[in-house]
Each structure stands twice: as C-alpha cells, then as structure tokens.
Design a protein around this motif. Structure first.
Motif, short mmCIF file in Angstrom:
data_model
loop_
_atom_site.label_atom_id
_atom_site.label_comp_id
_atom_site.label_asym_id
_atom_site.label_seq_id
_atom_site.Cartn_x
_atom_site.Cartn_y
_atom_site.Cartn_z
N PRO A 27 0.54 -0.97 0.15
CA PRO A 27 0.26 -0.08 -0.05
C PRO A 27 0.85 1.30 0.07
CG PRO A 27 -0.85 -1.67 2.10
CD PRO A 27 0.45 -2.00 1.32
N PHE A 28 2.03 1.10 0.34
CA PHE A 28 2.78 2.54 1.17
C PHE A 28 4.02 2.52 -0.15
CE2 PHE A 28 1.76 2.04 5.09
CZ PHE A 28 -0.03 2.88 4.84
N LYS A 29 4.33 1.15 -1.07
CA LYS A 29 5.15 1.09 -2.29
C LYS A 29 6.31 1.38 -2.03
CE LYS A 29 1.71 0.76 -5.30
NZ LYS A 29 0.83 -0.72 -5.69
N LEU A 30 6.48 1.06 -0.44
CA LEU A 30 8.16 0.84 -0.31
C LEU A 30 8.51 -0.20 0.86
CD1 LEU A 30 7.77 1.83 3.23
CD2 LEU A 30 7.65 3.61 2.37
N TYR A 31 9.48 -0.26 0.97
CA TYR A 31 10.32 -1.71 2.42
C TYR A 31 10.47 -0.95 3.42
CZ TYR A 31 11.60 -4.29 -1.84
OH TYR A 31 11.59 -5.21 -3.20
N ARG A 32 10.79 -1.84 4.23
CA ARG A 32 10.67 -1.39 5.81
C ARG A 32 11.14 -2.41 6.14
NH1 ARG A 32 7.35 1.71 8.12
NH2 ARG A 32 7.55 2.69 5.73
N THR A 33 11.73 -2.43 7.63
CA THR A 33 12.40 -3.41 7.98
C THR A 33 11.93 -3.35 9.21
OG1 THR A 33 14.77 -1.96 7.65
CG2 THR A 33 14.53 -3.57 9.59
N LEU A 34 11.94 -5.46 9.46
CA LEU A 34 11.29 -6.06 10.64
C LEU A 34 12.48 -6.49 11.47
CD1 LEU A 34 9.04 -8.04 8.93
CD2 LEU A 34 8.48 -6.42 9.74
N HIS A 35 12.32 -6.07 13.04
CA HIS A 35 13.16 -6.33 14.00
C HIS A 35 12.17 -7.20 14.66
CE1 HIS A 35 15.45 -3.11 13.52
NE2 HIS A 35 14.64 -2.26 12.77
N ASP A 52 -4.27 -3.28 8.63
CA ASP A 52 -5.14 -4.43 8.39
C ASP A 52 -3.89 -4.85 7.18
OD1 ASP A 52 -7.12 -3.62 8.82
OD2 ASP A 52 -8.13 -2.09 6.80
N TRP A 53 -2.93 -3.75 6.79
CA TRP A 53 -1.78 -4.86 6.32
C TRP A 53 -0.94 -5.52 6.53
CZ3 TRP A 53 3.67 -4.16 7.62
CH2 TRP A 53 4.73 -5.14 5.94
N ILE A 54 -0.66 -5.29 8.46
CA ILE A 54 -0.45 -6.12 9.27
C ILE A 54 -0.64 -7.19 9.95
CG2 ILE A 54 0.34 -6.03 11.52
CD1 ILE A 54 0.94 -3.09 12.28
N CYS A 55 -2.55 -7.52 9.38
CA CYS A 55 -3.27 -8.41 9.59
C CYS A 55 -3.74 -9.11 8.93
CB CYS A 55 -4.76 -7.75 10.19
SG CYS A 55 -4.77 -7.38 12.15
N ASP A 56 -3.75 -8.62 7.38
CA ASP A 56 -3.64 -9.24 6.58
C ASP A 56 -2.81 -9.80 5.46
OD1 ASP A 56 -6.38 -8.66 6.96
OD2 ASP A 56 -6.71 -6.69 5.92
N VAL A 57 -1.88 -8.94 6.11
CA VAL A 57 -0.21 -9.32 5.22
C VAL A 57 0.93 -9.97 5.74
CG1 VAL A 57 1.14 -8.87 3.17
CG2 VAL A 57 -1.04 -8.06 3.78
N LEU A 58 1.10 -9.38 6.36
CA LEU A 58 2.87 -9.69 7.85
C LEU A 58 2.17 -11.00 8.81
CD1 LEU A 58 4.82 -9.00 9.00
CD2 LEU A 58 4.20 -7.36 10.62
N LYS A 59 0.96 -10.79 9.28
CA LYS A 59 1.11 -12.01 10.01
C LYS A 59 0.40 -12.61 9.15
CE LYS A 59 -2.00 -14.00 13.34
NZ LYS A 59 -1.82 -15.62 12.97
N PRO A 60 0.60 -13.22 7.97
CA PRO A 60 0.52 -14.38 7.05
C PRO A 60 1.83 -14.68 6.54
CG PRO A 60 -1.23 -13.07 6.86
CD PRO A 60 -1.13 -12.60 7.52
N TYR A 61 2.48 -14.07 6.67
CA TYR A 61 4.27 -13.96 5.76
C TYR A 61 5.28 -14.82 7.75
CZ TYR A 61 9.13 -12.82 5.05
OH TYR A 61 9.79 -12.80 4.81
#
Length: 253
Positions: free
Chosen positions: A11-19, A108-117
């Motif tokens: 949705p934001f068209k960018l990469y982000r770091t996960l820790h 919504d991205w955390i719930c629907d995309v990040l969590k399943p990943y």
C-alpha cells in the motif's frame, strides 16, 4: 537472537525493516505466541534506537527465559511519515504540519499480509489467543486502535503511553462501535512525568480510564497502570516489559 529483514509494504510502495526476536532455545516442534510491535528499531538494541536507548526487550526476555516471538515494524523515518503511518486519523500539528492518517492501512496490512507471512516462516502459534499488538506513543495509539477494531486477529494489547492529541474523540467513537471478543486482554499505561502539570496528568489519566471503561464494558480484561515516576521515553518503557508480560499471562515461570 534478533533478525533483520526487509519487507515490501504494497500500500505504501516501499520496503521496511522488520526487527524479529526469536528465542535461541526453541525446542523441536515448539510453537510460540507472537506480539507485533511498532517502532521495531527501538525495541532491542541501543545502537538501533532513535535516541540511543532501546526498550531492552531482548535482555528482559532472555534474563527471565521467556519464550515469545516479537515482530517489530520499523517506522518510516522520512519527514512526518511516522506520524502518518502510525495514526488512524488525519490532523494538523503546529510542529509537524499536516498529518495524513494512514494507520488503518497499516493495521490492515499487519493483519492481512504481515501476520500470514510470519506464520508461514516462523514457529508461531497463529491463533488469535496467542497473537498480540503493542507499542508506545504513536505505537501506543495504534495498539489501542488495533486491539479495538481488529480483535478478530489480536487477543492481547500492549498500549504504552498512547498518543491522544487531536484524535481522541474519533478514537473513542471507533473503538466504541467496534466488535471485541470478550476474552481480550489489554495492558494500558501512562507515566506521571509525561505531563507538565497536575491538570494535564488528570486529563491524561481520565482519557486512559475512558478507554479502559469502553474495553471493560465490551468484556475485555483491562490492566490500567499509572507508572509512578514514568516518563515518555524508552528508559521508562523498558521497566514495563516484565509488567505487561505478567498481566497478559505471557510470563511463564
């Protein structure tokens, strides 16, 4: 150990770091609860933290041999984009200017995309009863909002020093009108040194108690906590880790 991984936020068209904190001593076949947290760069290591001091969550978990997975989403450091992505509502601030509320997209991205990943890649317990959301300041606001509107995903909320300026009325309206599972557990805290005057402390306390009452009336178990000598910084929030672990039933002896 703490892993760092870049992930693309469509949705934001960018990469982000996960820790991502993963206990070193996971046994074969063992699966663990997961807490999704904001400002991941401030959670584990001082050298990553914005102001040179982290929450020290890794040290706390390892000191007490607590086995949970923490997924920290780093904020957008460009301009006022942290405020935009970590606020569900638009507002104007005299220092930061126009803040465009993109927080619902983030949740919504955390719930629907990040969590399943995360569930597909790590040894998680994917059920909602083992899934939480947490953060401080803007992350605290997002945690109140996230647990309030997406209790289909989260059963635990860690809402530390939530930011309410400009947005409180709209937040109250949304969480009042949203469904919440009655087995939800929420830790919400604020420190007396976050406020300049006694009147401001009273107003801040009442706002957190209003949120507490809303969630309690929905059947949630809420743990409101005024931190004596608590301030609005990572050094203060570090002291709360063992408290919310215990209150939410995550602390295992």
């Amino acid at each position: 150990m703490v892993l760092k991984e870049n992930i693309y936020i469509e949705p934001f068209k960018l990469y982000r770091t996960l820790h991502i904190y993963i206990p070193d001593n996971i046994e074969a076949g063992e699966r663990l609860p997961v807490i999704y947290m904001f400002d991941g760069h401030n959670l584990f290591y001082d050298h990553d933290a914005t102001y040179g001091k982290s929450w020290g969550i890794r040290e706390t978990l390892e000191r007490y041999n607590q086995k949970i997975i923490i997924v920290g989403l780093e904020c957008n450091h460009e301009g006022n984009m942290r405020l935009c992505e970590f606020s569900p509502y638009s507002f104007n601030d005299k220092y930061f200017g126009k803040v465009k509320g993109l927080g619902k997209i983030t949740i919504d991205w955390i719930c629907d995309v990040l969590k399943p990943y995360i569930d597909s890649k790590f040894p998680t317990k994917p059920q909602r009863e083992y899934t939480g959301i947490g953060g401080s300041s803007m992350g605290g606001l997002m945690s109140v909002y996230g647990i309030g509107i997406r209790s289909d995903i989260f059963s635990m909320g860690i809402c530390v020093s939530p930011f309410y300026n400009y947005v409180f009325r709209r937040l109250v309206e949304d969480i009042s009108n949203s469904f919440m599972h009655n087995d939800t557990k929420i830790y919400i805290s604020w420190g007396n040194y976050e406020f300049k005057t006694k009147k401001q402390l009273a107003v801040g306390t009442e706002k957190n108690l209003i949120v507490t009452r809303i969630f309690t009336q929905k059947g949630a178990k809420v743990f409101p906590h005024l931190m004596v000598d608590g301030a609005h910084n990572e050094e203060s929030w570090e002291k709360e880790t063992i408290i919310w672990l215990s209150e939410l039933g995550l602390f295992k002896k």
